[in-house]
Scaffold this active site. Sequence first.
Site, mmCIF file in Angstrom:
data_model
loop_
_atom_site.group_PDB
_atom_site.id
_atom_site.type_symbol
_atom_site.label_atom_id
_atom_site.label_comp_id
_atom_site.label_asym_id
_atom_site.label_seq_id
_atom_site.Cartn_x
_atom_site.Cartn_y
_atom_site.Cartn_z
ATOM 1 N N LYS A 110 20.219 30.686 -28.148
ATOM 2 C CA LYS A 110 20.125 29.844 -26.947
ATOM 3 C C LYS A 110 21.528 29.528 -26.440
ATOM 4 C CE LYS A 110 19.027 26.194 -30.298
ATOM 5 N NZ LYS A 110 18.440 24.915 -30.657
ATOM 6 N N ASP B 129 18.037 19.371 -38.436
ATOM 7 C CA ASP B 129 18.666 20.680 -38.665
ATOM 8 C C ASP B 129 19.144 20.767 -40.117
ATOM 9 O OD1 ASP B 129 18.896 19.828 -35.953
ATOM 10 O OD2 ASP B 129 20.448 21.315 -35.552
ATOM 11 N N ARG C 131 16.192 32.927 -32.917
ATOM 12 C CA ARG C 131 16.446 32.233 -31.656
ATOM 13 C C ARG C 131 17.929 32.264 -31.276
ATOM 14 N NH1 ARG C 131 15.309 25.757 -30.784
ATOM 15 N NH2 ARG C 131 14.615 25.886 -28.642
ATOM 16 N N HIS D 237 12.560 24.998 -36.392
ATOM 17 C CA HIS D 237 12.628 25.646 -35.078
ATOM 18 C C HIS D 237 13.168 27.069 -35.145
ATOM 19 C CE1 HIS D 237 12.717 21.507 -32.835
ATOM 20 N NE2 HIS D 237 11.599 21.725 -33.496
ATOM 21 N N ASP E 84 13.735 21.045 -37.461
ATOM 22 C CA ASP E 84 14.586 21.572 -36.381
ATOM 23 C C ASP E 84 15.194 22.878 -36.885
ATOM 24 O OD1 ASP E 84 16.370 21.882 -34.124
ATOM 25 O OD2 ASP E 84 16.192 19.748 -33.753
ATOM 26 N N ASP E 85 16.309 23.327 -36.308
ATOM 27 C CA ASP E 85 16.861 24.618 -36.714
ATOM 28 C C ASP E 85 17.118 24.683 -38.219
ATOM 29 O OD1 ASP E 85 17.112 25.736 -34.047
ATOM 30 O OD2 ASP E 85 18.760 24.337 -33.728
#
Length: 360
Positions: free
Chosen positions: A256, A178, A254, A221, A199-200
């Site tokens: 979540k 991340d 995104r 991501h 990742d993010d």
Amino acid sequence: MLGLVFLTIFVSLNPSPTSPSSSSCTVTSIEDLAEATKNCKDISIGSLTVPAGKTLDLTSLQAGTTVTFTGVVSFGYKEWTGPLVDVGGTNIKIVGASGSVLDGDGARWWDTKGGNGGKKKPKFFAAHGLKSSTITGITLKNTPVQAFSISGVSDLTVSGITVDNKDGDVDELGHNTDAFDVGSSDNVVITGATVYNQDDCLAVNSGRNIRFADCFCSGGHGVSIGSVGGRSDNEVNGVTVENTSIVDSDNGIRIKTISGATGSVKNVKYSGITLKNIKKNGIIIQQDYQNGKPTGTPTDGVPITDLTISDVKGTVDSSATEIYILCAKGACSNWSWSRVDISGGESSLKCQNVPDGVAC
Ligand SMILES: *[C@@H]1O[C@H](CO)[C@@H](O)[C@H](O)[C@H]1NC(C)=O
Ligand SMILES: *[C@@H]1O[C@H](CO)[C@@H](O)[C@H](O)[C@H]1NC(C)=O
């Protein structure tokens, strides 16, 4: 000529750089750091190696201190949780001079497992408890796992950061890298970041008044809220993401929230987002998240309200889903979407409880 000789003698007789009387100090060895943070408000950190298992500790800076990285900082190898760099204080300016780099040489830890197992990997750059501070122009290269952890801060501006973890794409060795994890913070602005990771690009777990603008995200991501739930602070209120490109990534936008958890996500706005080569979902909003494996059954404990998405355009891969929304009944409301134009992929047949005015 004579003047020059005298000048040279004068300079060489000056006190050593880290003497207590000096307010401007140059650190070229980790041993000098503690004294410099005690005595100096203008600290320059040159090329040095931080010993294995040690943190480059900038948590005891005097209020009003500027720290400028001017060289290459490397880190010894140890399996531990880090962080490799830790920054705290009030009215602090952390600056990366042109050409400077904090090089994690993450390949020594990478094993495809990230934070989920395998070697214990140190987090890189902790910015915890900073107040009224700035972080500018820092380059992080090849982080073992997560790059920046921003937590418990207020009024922090983070600009012109580069996170370059491209090398972690080889054999998918880099994982959970991340770029910016933000939690329990108020008024954080991240602008002009360039990120290559796995990742993010951004992950906001909690906090208020977070702005992420003019950024470029590649390989990861997506630009994320969440995962939200299951921590001590589970409220996200006020996140704006603007003028950001997301390319070669699993997802674009995104949100979540964790299955079965409680909390809230509100006042979130994404606008001016460009997507390209998105592999899984252009926009994904899910209330069934669990690390590694979403449950498929959304829960309503973390409602997502007052969500604006506008001017999102771009393409996803042909096997990707353009928009996926999985909400629990009544748990997603007051959404306003306009000029969302994502093409190239498939429409989802699995969306649930999609709010009025929004289409999957
Ligand atoms: C949008 O972001 C890019 C960097 O990705 C920047 O160069 C550009 O100036 C930004 N545009 C606006 C209108 O802020
Ligand atoms: C709906 O969301 C907008 C922001 O997107 C906000 O200004 C407005 O107050 C919200 N309306 C309600 C009824 O909560």
